[in-house]
Design a protein around this motif. Structure first.
Motif, PDB file in Angstrom:
ATOM      1  N   PHE A 139       0.847  -1.184   0.000  1.00  0.00           N
ATOM      2  CA  PHE A 139       0.000   0.000   0.000  1.00  0.00           C
ATOM      3  C   PHE A 139       0.883   1.234   0.000  1.00  0.00           C
ATOM      4  CE2 PHE A 139       0.280  -1.545   4.372  1.00  0.00           C
ATOM      5  CZ  PHE A 139       0.556  -0.419   5.138  1.00  0.00           C
ATOM      6  N   SER A 140       0.363   2.293  -0.608  1.00  0.00           N
ATOM      7  CA  SER A 140       1.174   3.498  -0.795  1.00  0.00           C
ATOM      8  C   SER A 140       0.288   4.721  -0.846  1.00  0.00           C
ATOM      9  CB  SER A 140       1.978   3.410  -2.098  1.00  0.00           C
ATOM     10  OG  SER A 140       1.107   3.407  -3.219  1.00  0.00           O
ATOM     11  N   ILE A 141       0.944   5.870  -0.685  1.00  0.00           N
ATOM     12  CA  ILE A 141       0.279   7.157  -0.854  1.00  0.00           C
ATOM     13  C   ILE A 141       1.231   8.095  -1.578  1.00  0.00           C
ATOM     14  CG2 ILE A 141       0.950   7.789   1.519  1.00  0.00           C
ATOM     15  CD1 ILE A 141      -1.493   9.705   1.540  1.00  0.00           C
ATOM     16  N   VAL A 142       0.716   8.798  -2.570  1.00  0.00           N
ATOM     17  CA  VAL A 142       1.458   9.860  -3.252  1.00  0.00           C
ATOM     18  C   VAL A 142       0.749  11.168  -2.940  1.00  0.00           C
ATOM     19  CG1 VAL A 142       2.286   8.355  -5.096  1.00  0.00           C
ATOM     20  CG2 VAL A 142       0.138   9.579  -5.404  1.00  0.00           C
ATOM     21  N   ALA A 143       1.518  12.250  -2.773  1.00  0.00           N
ATOM     22  CA  ALA A 143       0.869  13.479  -2.332  1.00  0.00           C
ATOM     23  C   ALA A 143       1.704  14.718  -2.637  1.00  0.00           C
ATOM     24  CB  ALA A 143       0.585  13.420  -0.831  1.00  0.00           C
ATOM     25  N   LEU A 144       1.032  15.847  -2.635  1.00  0.00           N
ATOM     26  CA  LEU A 144       1.633  17.178  -2.787  1.00  0.00           C
ATOM     27  C   LEU A 144       1.247  18.042  -1.606  1.00  0.00           C
ATOM     28  CD1 LEU A 144       2.853  19.642  -4.508  1.00  0.00           C
ATOM     29  CD2 LEU A 144       0.491  19.955  -5.292  1.00  0.00           C
ATOM     30  N   ASP A 145       2.208  18.813  -1.096  1.00  0.00           N
ATOM     31  CA  ASP A 145       1.909  19.871  -0.132  1.00  0.00           C
ATOM     32  C   ASP A 145       1.920  21.183  -0.903  1.00  0.00           C
ATOM     33  OD1 ASP A 145       1.895  21.892   1.770  1.00  0.00           O
ATOM     34  OD2 ASP A 145       3.142  20.803   3.178  1.00  0.00           O
ATOM     35  N   PRO A 146       0.765  21.771  -1.173  1.00  0.00           N
ATOM     36  CA  PRO A 146       0.733  22.987  -1.998  1.00  0.00           C
ATOM     37  C   PRO A 146       1.405  24.185  -1.339  1.00  0.00           C
ATOM     38  CG  PRO A 146      -1.430  22.567  -1.052  1.00  0.00           C
ATOM     39  CD  PRO A 146      -0.584  21.368  -0.734  1.00  0.00           C
ATOM     40  N   ALA A 147       1.514  24.160  -0.011  1.00  0.00           N
ATOM     41  CA  ALA A 147       2.121  25.286   0.696  1.00  0.00           C
ATOM     42  C   ALA A 147       3.629  25.326   0.518  1.00  0.00           C
ATOM     43  CB  ALA A 147       1.757  25.232   2.181  1.00  0.00           C
ATOM     44  N   THR A 148       4.255  24.163   0.462  1.00  0.00           N
ATOM     45  CA  THR A 148       5.716  24.091   0.367  1.00  0.00           C
ATOM     46  C   THR A 148       6.215  23.640  -0.995  1.00  0.00           C
ATOM     47  OG1 THR A 148       5.785  21.789   1.118  1.00  0.00           O
ATOM     48  CG2 THR A 148       5.837  23.511   2.817  1.00  0.00           C
ATOM     49  N   GLY A 149       5.325  23.085  -1.800  1.00  0.00           N
ATOM     50  CA  GLY A 149       5.734  22.541  -3.089  1.00  0.00           C
ATOM     51  C   GLY A 149       6.380  21.176  -2.993  1.00  0.00           C
ATOM     52  N   GLU A 150       6.352  20.560  -1.815  1.00  0.00           N
ATOM     53  CA  GLU A 150       6.927  19.234  -1.648  1.00  0.00           C
ATOM     54  C   GLU A 150       6.014  18.172  -2.262  1.00  0.00           C
ATOM     55  OE1 GLU A 150       8.917  20.474   2.646  1.00  0.00           O
ATOM     56  OE2 GLU A 150       7.639  18.693   2.510  1.00  0.00           O
ATOM     57  N   LEU A 151       6.637  17.223  -2.944  1.00  0.00           N
ATOM     58  CA  LEU A 151       5.940  16.078  -3.515  1.00  0.00           C
ATOM     59  C   LEU A 151       6.522  14.822  -2.892  1.00  0.00           C
ATOM     60  CD1 LEU A 151       6.176  17.430  -7.103  1.00  0.00           C
ATOM     61  CD2 LEU A 151       3.994  16.558  -6.223  1.00  0.00           C
ATOM     62  N   GLY A 152       5.669  13.831  -2.583  1.00  0.00           N
ATOM     63  CA  GLY A 152       6.218  12.669  -1.916  1.00  0.00           C
ATOM     64  C   GLY A 152       5.449  11.390  -2.140  1.00  0.00           C
TER      65      GLY A 152
END
Length: 287
Positions: free
Chosen positions: A7-20
């Motif tokens: 199982f996995s999760i992909v995501a963006l933090d729009p405040a910092t521009g971090e992608l993970g």
């Protein structure tokens, strides 16, 4: 074919521009297969009978301006074994998509929304991805913390029906790497462990110690703080005694920092990070 059922999760933090991407599996070194990310472009998890070409190809397509759904459609169209695949994608605009092929072993499926996509296969139940989605959306803090929290919630809800073995966390941001020379902000892997998510969380805590973050607590090195530093360094053998002048104390502190891989934490403005002072005090107390 490689089958990291996981199982996995992909995501963006729009405040910092971090992608993970964060992932866990009953599979050796899942971090070498599932997570892919590129700063200011997107993040991809490729799993089940994983087609690892989905990572670089998908990121190239995102960089060309295709949406996550368009990227998925393109990748799947070209893959005769598409029904064995599972993929999650998020782009730098926060758009997301997830896909689970009809031949993935049950329970298998995904959930997605703005800034995230969760997916998993050979799970105990759908509760894993539901818990991941809910926890990610309700947890504050840095993207890395939210991703780890989502994995922990997914595991608590059932996780991989075969058990645990490996986990990984990949976070990218523009010039976020060591010294600002690349975009790899966090790249942590637990390749074989009885409790890989807990071990991954421990490694993240170490990463926070070694590398500065925005808005961290800083302390002015006044007489009281200097006395704390001096006493701890003396206890650890970096000073002959604690009654030294400030220059000698700070030179000794620099030696301590370099030995402990804290060179990124050294400052020239007469301040010290609270996390470093606490670490120094802990080392001295455990001596």
């Amino acid at each position: 074919m490689i089958k990291p059922s996981t199982f996995s999760i992909v995501a963006l933090d729009p405040a910092t521009g971090e992608l993970g991407v964060a992932t866990q599996s009953k599979f050796l070194a899942v971090g070498s297969v599932v997570p892919w990310a590129r700063a200011k472009v997107g993040a991809i998890a490729t799993q089940s009978w994983a087609n690892t070409s989905y990572g670089p190809k998908g990121l190239d397509l995102l960089e060309q301006g295709l949406s996550p759904q368009e990227v998925l459609d393109r990748l799947l169209e070209e893959d005769p074994d598409r029904e064995f695949r599972q993929v999650g994608i998020v782009d730098f605009q926060g758009r997301s998509a997830t896909f689970t092929g009809s031949e993935c072993f049950p329970w298998a499926g995904g959930r997605n929304g703005p800034y995230y996509a969760c997916q998993g296969n050979i799970l105990v139940s759908e509760d894993t991805v539901i818990a991941m989605e809910q926890t990610f959306n309700e947890t504050g803090g840095e993207l890395a913390d939210r991703l780890i929290a989502a994995l922990q919630a997914g595991q608590k809800a059932g996780g991989d029906s075969r058990g645990q073995q490996s986990a990984a966390l990949l976070v990218v941001k523009d010039k976020g790497g060591y010294g600002g020379f690349n975009d790899i902000y966090i790249d942590l892997r637990v390749d074989d462990h009885s409790s890989p998510i807990d071990e991954l969380a421990r490694l993240l805590r170490l990463h926070k110690l070694y590398f500065p973050r925005e808005n961290e607590e800083l302390l002015e090195i006044d007489d009281n703080i200097l006395s704390e530093i001096s006493s701890a360094l003396s206890s650890l053998g970096y000073l002959e005694d604690s009654n030294q002048d400030k220059e000698s104390i700070m030179k000794a502190f620099e030696k301590f920092a370099m030995k402990e891989n804290l060179e990124e934490r050294l400052r020239e403005d007469n301040k010290i990070y609270r996390i470093v002072l606490d670490f120094l005090a802990e080392k001295a107390s455990n001596r």
